[in-house]
Design an enzyme around this catalytic site. Structure first.
Site, PDB file in Angstrom:
ATOM      1  N   ASN A 196     -30.827  -2.014  17.351  1.00 56.78           N
ATOM      2  CA  ASN A 196     -31.456  -3.037  18.183  1.00 56.78           C
ATOM      3  C   ASN A 196     -32.208  -2.519  19.409  1.00 56.78           C
ATOM      4  O   ASN A 196     -32.955  -3.280  20.009  1.00 56.78           O
ATOM      5  CB  ASN A 196     -30.462  -4.151  18.550  1.00 56.78           C
ATOM      6  CG  ASN A 196     -29.364  -3.670  19.445  1.00 56.78           C
ATOM      7  OD1 ASN A 196     -28.948  -2.527  19.335  1.00 56.78           O
ATOM      8  ND2 ASN A 196     -28.912  -4.506  20.332  1.00 56.78           N
ATOM      9  N   THR A 276     -17.113  -0.873  13.199  1.00 58.52           N
ATOM     10  CA  THR A 276     -17.538   0.515  12.990  1.00 58.52           C
ATOM     11  C   THR A 276     -16.926   1.390  14.080  1.00 58.52           C
ATOM     12  O   THR A 276     -16.443   2.496  13.809  1.00 58.52           O
ATOM     13  CB  THR A 276     -19.083   0.635  13.039  1.00 58.52           C
ATOM     14  OG1 THR A 276     -19.647  -0.434  12.291  1.00 58.52           O
ATOM     15  CG2 THR A 276     -19.561   1.946  12.483  1.00 58.52           C
ATOM     16  N   GLU A 294     -19.673   1.819  22.795  1.00 58.20           N
ATOM     17  CA  GLU A 294     -20.384   0.634  23.312  1.00 58.20           C
ATOM     18  C   GLU A 294     -20.475  -0.333  22.141  1.00 58.20           C
ATOM     19  O   GLU A 294     -21.250  -0.107  21.213  1.00 58.20           O
ATOM     20  CB  GLU A 294     -21.788   1.009  23.798  1.00 58.20           C
ATOM     21  CG  GLU A 294     -21.833   2.018  24.931  1.00 58.20           C
ATOM     22  CD  GLU A 294     -21.421   1.424  26.268  1.00 58.20           C
ATOM     23  OE1 GLU A 294     -21.261   0.191  26.358  1.00 58.20           O
ATOM     24  OE2 GLU A 294     -21.254   2.195  27.224  1.00 58.20           O
ATOM     25  N   GLY A 296     -19.578  -4.537  20.353  1.00 55.02           N
ATOM     26  CA  GLY A 296     -20.138  -5.887  20.287  1.00 55.02           C
ATOM     27  C   GLY A 296     -19.706  -6.775  21.447  1.00 55.02           C
ATOM     28  O   GLY A 296     -18.919  -6.389  22.305  1.00 55.02           O
ATOM     29  N   CYS A 328     -26.479  -6.975  22.417  1.00 51.88           N
ATOM     30  CA  CYS A 328     -25.016  -6.972  22.555  1.00 51.88           C
ATOM     31  C   CYS A 328     -24.568  -7.857  23.708  1.00 51.88           C
ATOM     32  O   CYS A 328     -23.481  -8.418  23.681  1.00 51.88           O
ATOM     33  CB  CYS A 328     -24.523  -5.540  22.760  1.00 51.88           C
ATOM     34  SG  CYS A 328     -25.356  -4.700  24.111  1.00 51.88           S
ATOM     35  N   GLU A 506     -21.521   3.987  30.231  1.00 50.36           N
ATOM     36  CA  GLU A 506     -22.772   4.730  30.240  1.00 50.36           C
ATOM     37  C   GLU A 506     -23.535   4.382  31.513  1.00 50.36           C
ATOM     38  O   GLU A 506     -23.147   3.502  32.264  1.00 50.36           O
ATOM     39  CB  GLU A 506     -23.600   4.388  28.992  1.00 50.36           C
ATOM     40  CG  GLU A 506     -22.935   4.876  27.714  1.00 50.36           C
ATOM     41  CD  GLU A 506     -23.827   4.830  26.482  1.00 50.36           C
ATOM     42  OE1 GLU A 506     -24.736   3.990  26.418  1.00 50.36           O
ATOM     43  OE2 GLU A 506     -23.604   5.656  25.573  1.00 50.36           O
TER      44      GLU A 506
HETATM   45  P1  NAD Z   1     -23.267  -0.818  13.010  1.00 51.96           P
HETATM   46  O1  NAD Z   1     -21.913  -0.661  13.584  1.00 51.96           O
HETATM   47  O2  NAD Z   1     -23.390  -1.405  11.661  1.00 51.96           O
HETATM   48  O3  NAD Z   1     -24.041   0.577  12.950  1.00 51.96           O
HETATM   49  C1  NAD Z   1     -24.232   1.346  14.103  1.00 51.96           C
HETATM   50  C2  NAD Z   1     -24.441   2.794  13.702  1.00 51.96           C
HETATM   51  O4  NAD Z   1     -23.223   3.294  13.124  1.00 51.96           O
HETATM   52  C3  NAD Z   1     -25.517   3.007  12.637  1.00 51.96           C
HETATM   53  O5  NAD Z   1     -26.241   4.180  12.952  1.00 51.96           O
HETATM   54  C4  NAD Z   1     -24.712   3.187  11.366  1.00 51.96           C
HETATM   55  O6  NAD Z   1     -25.371   3.958  10.390  1.00 51.96           O
HETATM   56  C5  NAD Z   1     -23.503   3.939  11.897  1.00 51.96           C
HETATM   57  N1  NAD Z   1     -22.290   3.877  11.070  1.00 51.96           N
HETATM   58  C6  NAD Z   1     -21.904   2.899  10.222  1.00 51.96           C
HETATM   59  N2  NAD Z   1     -20.721   3.208   9.661  1.00 51.96           N
HETATM   60  C7  NAD Z   1     -20.345   4.413  10.166  1.00 51.96           C
HETATM   61  C8  NAD Z   1     -19.217   5.257   9.977  1.00 51.96           C
HETATM   62  N3  NAD Z   1     -18.224   4.931   9.165  1.00 51.96           N
HETATM   63  N4  NAD Z   1     -19.155   6.418  10.655  1.00 51.96           N
HETATM   64  C9  NAD Z   1     -20.145   6.770  11.510  1.00 51.96           C
HETATM   65  N5  NAD Z   1     -21.246   6.009  11.716  1.00 51.96           N
HETATM   66  C10 NAD Z   1     -21.347   4.837  11.056  1.00 51.96           C
HETATM   67  O7  NAD Z   1     -24.090  -1.684  14.082  1.00 51.96           O
HETATM   68  P2  NAD Z   1     -25.559  -2.233  13.948  1.00 51.96           P
HETATM   69  O8  NAD Z   1     -25.560  -3.383  13.005  1.00 51.96           O
HETATM   70  O9  NAD Z   1     -26.504  -1.122  13.742  1.00 51.96           O
HETATM   71  O10 NAD Z   1     -25.811  -2.773  15.451  1.00 51.96           O
HETATM   72  C11 NAD Z   1     -25.401  -4.015  15.892  1.00 51.96           C
HETATM   73  C12 NAD Z   1     -24.106  -3.907  16.681  1.00 51.96           C
HETATM   74  O11 NAD Z   1     -24.265  -2.996  17.765  1.00 51.96           O
HETATM   75  C13 NAD Z   1     -23.709  -5.212  17.314  1.00 51.96           C
HETATM   76  O12 NAD Z   1     -22.336  -5.403  17.125  1.00 51.96           O
HETATM   77  C14 NAD Z   1     -24.024  -5.009  18.787  1.00 51.96           C
HETATM   78  O13 NAD Z   1     -23.267  -5.815  19.656  1.00 51.96           O
HETATM   79  C15 NAD Z   1     -23.718  -3.564  18.947  1.00 51.96           C
HETATM   80  N6  NAD Z   1     -24.394  -3.030  20.128  1.00 51.96           N
HETATM   81  C16 NAD Z   1     -23.642  -2.744  21.242  1.00 51.96           C
HETATM   82  C17 NAD Z   1     -24.262  -2.298  22.399  1.00 51.96           C
HETATM   83  C18 NAD Z   1     -23.480  -1.970  23.628  1.00 51.96           C
HETATM   84  O14 NAD Z   1     -24.026  -1.297  24.504  1.00 51.96           O
HETATM   85  N7  NAD Z   1     -22.255  -2.410  23.770  1.00 51.96           N
HETATM   86  C19 NAD Z   1     -25.651  -2.110  22.414  1.00 51.96           C
HETATM   87  C20 NAD Z   1     -26.370  -2.396  21.265  1.00 51.96           C
HETATM   88  C21 NAD Z   1     -25.734  -2.862  20.124  1.00 51.96           C
END
Ligand code: NAD
Length: 532
Positions: A196, A276, A294, A296, A328, A506
């Site tokens: 995102n 994740t 960081e 959800g 997020c 962060e």
């Molecule tokens: P996701 O958890 O599906 O994927 C995030 C990353 O993790 C991707 O690069 C993915 O390939 C990788 N990944 C997936 N499974 C893994 C594993 N088993 N081991 C290692 N890496 C793995 O998230 P998404 O759909 O890409 O992003 C949306 C989520 O991110 C939402 O929940 C959002 O709230 C969160 N987010 C949080 C913040 C924050 O700062 N707190 C900022 C942005 C997004």
């Protein structure tokens, strides 16, 4: 900026000036811009996203690719080589070698700053091209993409500046010795990012991790892999020694998991979904390596009856519909004091209907598409779930019927009321432009409801009562609290989550500490032998 050397225009009544004016050749070998289903331009250049660099060598995974889809119309935005676990082994071996044998970690921080400044400068120089690539990769409106590119440059400049002024701690002597605590790097850091905020989320991790003296291996989301490769190229061109920063475009289940499990990786910094993050923390916990998470959110956004209501309305609208809710910290649970509830929600619905949903390169668009068809289906599934839980969909609840948007993954701004805070649509992260509205009676009631969630990333409130704002801010379990503003961020202000929204912080000095471990050194000054 290097002008385009070779453009293969596959043409067709171009509707106006090309969106690309000043793109660098290395931006892509196979990068297509489409209009509707019609491809209007292909760039063919020497540097190629169908391979990635590990040090000075190019790899193409096992010949498999990841296709980045432009969410605005479902056409192909780019084709990127897909890394494999074998590439993880190569990248970690090179990073370990670079960490141990390159002078980087032993340089004075102010010397490292020179390279970090240069990376920031080069990102800014390539701003327009990176913005365009970002827009096609992520589907976010151009202005938002531009902000992300600017923020990425700022992270490198900011951590360069911190390096210039970084101080270790000297402890006051308590005997014939002096002691100090030094910040030291971990070694090889794995940075794993979501889709995102491409380039910005990556810079938020890479800049402080490199500033602290680490080597970094970045795995961007498979949905938006392109900007990470550009960042790696820029780091190399800025003079960062080989092996200190590698971008591996791959999938989470193989490349991400292999990185986290790799014995050569000494720290993991992850941004993404909570489940994740939990899986990653479980592996890291077994390995006893630190993680920064960081995750959800399901942030409460509170409007008290004495608030400046027009200001609150604008804050609520931008808090949920910015990034089409794919943020997020989106304010997804709206709590409005009962005395003004009906009037406020009616106005909110009217205003939500006026939000201009449009193509990312439409300057008038206030909200772009969702990242993918699958994600839009997921969002729509949550709205159906809310209906089945007794929620009333007051506006939106479907894709727009504008034929110009029919090929993309758009979803209308949606407001739902009639649900209890315990409903799944109020408890689970939807990550789309969907707002649930809930009335509350008083301060105690709203604090209890706001905290009744597993998440704790952020919260916002609108009130003219300063004492109340302070009390509520202290009671809400969240890492960031906004009072009479929303989604405000500052590069130097810590960011991170309480509860299931994360571990660690962060940004600012906290961001640098996340990538450092402390070593205490004692210097004896005694002139007699130590006694037993
Ligand atoms: P996701 O958890 O599906 O994927 C995030 C990353 O993790 C991707 O690069 C993915 O390939 C990788 N990944 C997936 N499974 C893994 C594993 N088993 N081991 C290692 N890496 C793995 O998230 P998404 O759909 O890409 O992003 C949306 C989520 O991110 C939402 O929940 C959002 O709230 C969160 N987010 C949080 C913040 C924050 O700062 N707190 C900022 C942005 C997004």
């Amino acid at each position: 900026m290097v002008p385009v050397r070779e453009l293969d225009l596959v043409l067709s009544g171009l509707p106006g000036p090309l969106p690309w004016s000043n793109i660098t050749p290395s931006l892509s070998a196979e990068f297509c811009v489409s209009k509707g289903q019609q491809r209007i331009m292909t760039m063919t250049t020497p540097a190629n996203l169908t391979s990635f660099s590990i040090g000075s060598q190019q790899f193409d995974g096992a010949g498999q690719t990841i296709t980045s889809i432009y969410p605005g119309d479902g056409s192909v935005a780019g084709v990127v080589a897909r890394a494999t676990p074998a590439d993880v082994d190569r990248a970690v071996a090179l990073a370990q070698d670079a960490y141990r044998h390159q002078p980087w970690r032993k340089l004075r921080p102010d010397q490292r700053a020179t390279t970090l400044y240069e990376i920031g400068r080069r990102i800014s120089v390539e701003r327009d091209a990176l913005t365009t690539m970002q827009m096609f990769d992520s589907g976010k409106p151009r202005k938002e993409c531009q902000n992300m590119v600017d923020n990425a440059a700022s992270y490198f400049r900011y951590y360069a500046a911190i390096c210039e002024t970084w101080q270790n701690e000297m402890t006051s002597p308590r005997g014939d010795y002096f002691s100090m605590s030094l910040a030291e790097p971990f070694g090889v850091v794995a940075a794993i990012t979501p889709w995102n905020s491409p380039i910005m989320a990556e810079a938020q991790k890479a800049a402080p991790a490199l500033a602290a003296g680490n080597a970094v291996i970045l795995k961007p989301s498979e949905e938006t892999p392109m900007l990470a490769l550009e960042l790696a190229r820029i780091c190399t061109e800025a003079g960062l020694p080989e092996g200190l920063f590698t971008a591996l475009p791959g999938y989470g289940e193989d490349v991400g998991a292999a990185l986290v499990a790799h014995p050569g990786v000494r720290m993991v910094s992850f941004t993404g979904g909570t489940e994740t993050g939990r899986a990653i923390a479980t592996v890291a916990g077994k390995r006893l390596i630190p993680v920064g998470l960081e995750l959800g959110g399901k942030s409460p956004h509170i409007v008290f009856e004495e608030a400046d209501l027009p200001m609150a309305m604008a804050g609520v609208i931008s808090g949920i519909y910015g990034s089409a809710g794919q943020s997020c910290v989106a304010g997804t649970r709206l709590f409005v004091q009962r005395s003004i509830y009906r009037e406020f929600v009616d106005e909110l619905v009217a205003r939500s209907r006026q939000v201009k949903v449009g193509l990312p390169d439409d300057p008038a668009a206030q909200m772009g598409p969702l990242i993918s068809r699958a994600h839009r289906d997921r969002v729509a599934g949550y709205v159906d779930l809310a209906r089945s839980e007794g929620g009333r969909v007051l506006c939106g609840g479907s894709a727009p019927d504008d034929p110009a948007l029919a090929q993309g993954w758009f979803y209308l701004p949606t407001v739902i009321d009639g649900l209890q805070n315990s409903a799944r649509a109020c408890q689970e992260e939807i990550f789309g432009p969907v707002l649930v509205t809930i009335p509350f009676d008083d301060e105690a009631d709203v604090i209890a409801q706001a905290n009744d969630t597993v998440y704790g990333l952020a919260a916002g409130m609108w009130t003219r009562d300063v004492a109340k704002a302070w009390r509520v801010a202290r009671e809400i379990e969240a890492g960031s609290i906004w009072i009479n503003t929303y989604k405000q961020s500052h590069i130097a202000t810590a960011f991170g989550g309480f509860k299931d929204s994360g571990i660690g912080r962060e940004k600012g000095l906290h961001g640098l500490r996340l990538y450092s471990q402390v070593k205490s050194v004692f210097f004896g000054l005694q002139d007699k032998p130590l006694g037993l």
